[in-house]
Design an enzyme around this catalytic site. Sequence first.
Site, PDB file in Angstrom:
ATOM      1  N   HIS A  66      26.218  39.732  59.775  1.00  0.00           N
ATOM      2  CA  HIS A  66      27.416  39.573  60.615  1.00  0.00           C
ATOM      3  C   HIS A  66      27.547  40.744  61.569  1.00  0.00           C
ATOM      4  CE1 HIS A  66      30.529  42.348  58.859  1.00  0.00           C
ATOM      5  NE2 HIS A  66      29.903  42.161  57.716  1.00  0.00           N
ATOM      6  N   ASP A 103      29.134  48.482  57.986  1.00  0.00           N
ATOM      7  CA  ASP A 103      29.606  47.120  57.750  1.00  0.00           C
ATOM      8  C   ASP A 103      30.048  46.469  59.059  1.00  0.00           C
ATOM      9  OD1 ASP A 103      30.568  44.802  56.599  1.00  0.00           O
ATOM     10  OD2 ASP A 103      32.427  45.705  55.900  1.00  0.00           O
ATOM     11  N   GLU A 105      32.960  37.131  60.259  1.00  0.00           N
ATOM     12  CA  GLU A 105      32.740  37.285  58.816  1.00  0.00           C
ATOM     13  C   GLU A 105      33.928  37.977  58.168  1.00  0.00           C
ATOM     14  OE1 GLU A 105      31.422  39.399  55.084  1.00  0.00           O
ATOM     15  OE2 GLU A 105      32.321  40.176  56.934  1.00  0.00           O
ATOM     16  N   GLU A 106      34.476  38.948  58.878  1.00  0.00           N
ATOM     17  CA  GLU A 106      35.534  39.763  58.295  1.00  0.00           C
ATOM     18  C   GLU A 106      36.860  39.027  58.138  1.00  0.00           C
ATOM     19  OE1 GLU A 106      34.991  42.370  56.862  1.00  0.00           O
ATOM     20  OE2 GLU A 106      33.421  43.557  57.795  1.00  0.00           O
TER      21      GLU A 106
END
Length: 490
Positions: A220, A232, A265-266
């Site tokens: 992602h 991330d 994605e988050e």
Amino acid sequence: MEHLQALQDIADANGGTRAIGTPGYEASAAYIESVLASAGYETERQPFVANTQTIDQGTYVFEVTGADVPDGVPMEFTPGTPSGAIVDVAAVAPATATGCDATEWGGVDATGLVAVVSRGVCPFSAKSLAAAEAGAVAVVIYDNDPAAESLNGTLGGPTPGTVPSIGVTLAEGQALVAALDDVTFTITIDEETTSVDTFNVLAQSPGVDETGGVVMIGAHLDSVPEGPGINDNGSGSAAILETAVQLAASGTPQHPVRFAWWGAEEVGLVGSTYYTSSLTDEEIAEISAYLNFDMVGSPNYVIATYDADESTFPADDVEVPEGSAELEAIFTDWFDSVGQPHIDTPFDGRSDYQGFIDAGIPSSGLFTGAEDIKTAEEAALFGGTAGAAYDPNYHQPGDTIENVSVEAIGINAAAIAHAVDVLAIVPDPAPAPVVPVPSPSDPGSASGAQPALAATGSDPAPAVLAGGALVLGGLVLALALGRRRTTARP
């Protein structure tokens, strides 16, 4: 690291974030596309709409009397609470602890009460809907994993008919159940949900023989709003981007490789789920394998493979597709061959592999840890600090390029390239020469031990069998033939 620096620069120039719906996300995608174009790829943006939610932490209240439950985590896309509606409200539990539907509620009347139910069997949204249908004004869902320090759940999106939904740990849930008749709740949730137009970025290499299927590699691209997201998941995005560049320099692989940089994605795995849900049965059948890379540079890292063979973590909530264990073995065999310690990590539904598993596509991948705490045993294997988070900057402004492990990225980049070698280049199964491979634990190997993907030249590179690791020459076709369908994730 050059790709990670570019993503850091983009975040710095755009308010410190690369979240969906921001200029930082658009610039991140444009950077990925420009690098791929220079390597000879044609890219595609797949548009979709994602929902985002903001919880007002200043007004959030979760108070419990009658049990030692100090806090709870509002589930993503929980409805808010009407002002003053949940004050000193008593608790109730369904006849069956998981509370998935009217049958599991067994006629229990929850009117005006807060439901206390266990994780498992069905999605969180189904639990919230079932509690609402039983009359509950809110639902508290407790984890079924004794090691988890919090339950950060999602309803998957705004869901009409749900009630305010909050996650707690297993120990906290057990305390609530033990004192159920004496427990009362006061809950306030103020939230704002908005819709965002965003997209995935896709690119595919050519392939000589597609009978074995398309190999998919994904990570992602978006960060959380609170930070630049360099671990991330800039780390996974950069690793697969450089893999794509090196693959293009190595010539045409035997099987095509489709690279994906997922959006949203988050906010609930939205981009990857949208992608898999939009595939036809024929298109699903074309994908022989999916490999996911989400956080591969955690500063207090472990080297973990998704436990597809369930040797450490039984996949209670998912049915792992056939062929996934063979994908996991590609990574574990590689690590064993170069003397790199590794551990398992569960398929727990927290990253973009989930839509592929739900579609019955064999899946695996790598992970270096998020907010959970490194054990003494893990510190003995990988170094670092026991008792500290794998990534203390997880979902924080400190997730910057200064706070990633170059060593971990090098270890994982080499393993990713090796997996592409095995799955896409598919060398002759005759014994190949063993060549020296730098130890992944050597800081000098930050760019990764070099497997067979060539840095230059136009011919497909031969496979490297380091330390006797086996090349699974017929794996891709076997995976395509051995797939089974799965049901939606609980």
